[in-house]
Design an enzyme around this catalytic site. Structure first.
Site: not given
Ligand SMILES: Cc1cc2nc3c(=O)[nH]c(=O)nc-3n(C[C@H](O)[C@H](O)[C@H](O)COP(=O)(O)O)c2cc1C
Length: 333
Positions: A21, A23, A75, A105, A145, A206, A208, A230-231
């Site tokens: 997820p 946002a 979520q 969050c 999460k 989850n 990186d 995510g990213r």
């Molecule tokens: C722009 C942005 C918005 C995010 N919004 C949410 C969200 O709405 N709910 C949530 O549980 N995590 C949110 N996250 C966290 C991501 O789901 C994820 O846990 C985090 O980015 C680490 O994973 P990654 O390294 O694959 O990006 C957000 C992360 C980013 C960068």
């Protein structure tokens, strides 16, 4: 050969990689693109449980699920069990495959209401919220999460996950960073391994993961049941194709620049078609996505700057053509 599967409640998912997820990023157009390229499932942007109960105007837009997105989780975030239960009851009308609760969050707007990662400081309340959601969700599985902990002095994901399992959660997604870390430093995936060893429900790793190698690393080093990205999917839905191809035993063909630009334009068309705003305003939302698709090429900094000026689809087409011409002129594609 096709990928193994993992079950969350009665929902069977490909054991490849899911979309996290996000946002402000992983909206419907983004989720459809990632799903199309092979994401195992996708999760909505976080929705306020209290907001839903007070019939926030944005709810329907955030919770509506199109067939192209399924399987999909909605979520919710909140800090009051009664509101969580009521919100679950309300979102059930959108027929989510999974309901996920955000306990990770880090942003002050959420944490200051005792929701998101603030719940990692109050395991009893977190368990109560989970249990209330599980009761209200009926057959629909509830996942949570979490992060590794609130800060480096309180890494409590193992104890926390066990409590949530007991409260009825069907799976736990763990982001290997503390709240204090936000998104900085490296995710500590050893915490995910510890959680996996401590609970019987599926654990989703989850943090990186941005390509096949880091995805396999996450699976191998933690023993997790599913990986969440995510990213690493910014301007890169292809990451899901690469991972799915590997698990299906198929050859992976990386996208050419031409394909990337075509997919970027498809993504923009989707944003425009799903938006109720004018083309110009909807293009504001499309700009960052367009810029991400150009990452990592010669001269991309300048082009990304141009993306932030885009105000129509035709301009995006011209920019993509110019970008391809530049790379060709330097024999870069
Ligand atoms: C722009 C942005 C918005 C995010 N919004 C949410 C969200 O709405 N709910 C949530 O549980 N995590 C949110 N996250 C966290 C991501 O789901 C994820 O846990 C985090 O980015 C680490 O994973 P990654 O390294 O694959 O990006 C957000 C992360 C980013 C960068």
């Amino acid at each position: 050969m096709s990928a193994d599967t993992v079950k969350i409640g009665a929902v069977e998912l490909k054991k490849t990689a899911a979309l996290a997820p996000m946002a402000g990023v992983a909206d419907r157009a983004y989720r459809i693109m990632c799903k199309k390229f092979g994401a195992a499932y996708v999760v909505s942007e976080m929705v306020s449980a209290k907001g839903i109960c007070y019939s926030d105007r944005k709810t329907a837009g955030l919770c509506t699920i199109t067939p192209e997105e399924r399987p999909m989780a909605i979520q919710l975030f909140g800090s009051e069990p009664e509101f969580m239960a009521k919100a679950v009851d309300i979102v059930l009308r959108y027929e989510p495959d999974i309901i996920d609760i955000n306990m990770g969050c880090p942003v002050p707007k959420v944490v200051n209401t005792s929701a998101g990662s603030a719940l990692m400081k109050d395991v009893d309340l977190a368990a109560e919220i989970t249990s209330a959601a599980v009761k209200a969700a009926g057959e629909v599985p509830v996942t949570v999460k979490i992060r590794s902990g609130w800060n480096s002095e309180s890494i409590n994901a193992v104890m926390f996950a066990k409590a949530l399992e007991k409260a009825g959660a069907s799976a736990i997604a763990v982001h290997g960073r503390t709240r204090e870390q936000y998104y900085s430093g490296e995710a500590d995936i050893s915490v995910i391994k510890d959680v996996k060893e401590a609970v019987r429900i599926p654990v989703i790793g989850n943090g990186d993961v941005n390509d096949l190698r880091s995805c396999l690393d996450m699976y191998e080093k933690t023993g997790c049941d599913l990986v969440m990205i995510g990213r690493g999917s910014y301007g890169n839905p292809f990451v899901f194709r690469e991972i799915e191809a590997y698990f299906n035993g198929e050859e992976y063909v990386p996208p050419t620049l031409e394909e990337k630009m075509q997919v970027m334009l498809e993504h923009i068309r989707l944003i425009l078609s799903l938006s109720e705003k004018s083309e110009e305003l909807a293009m504001h939302e499309a700009r960052k996505h367009a810029a991400w698709y150009m990452n990592g090429y010669y001269g991309s900094a300048k082009f990304r700057g141009c993306c932030y000026q885009l105000s129509s689809y035709d301009e995006a087409v011209r920019l993509a053509e110019e970008f391809i011409r530049l790379q060709r002129s330097r024999n870069l594609c």
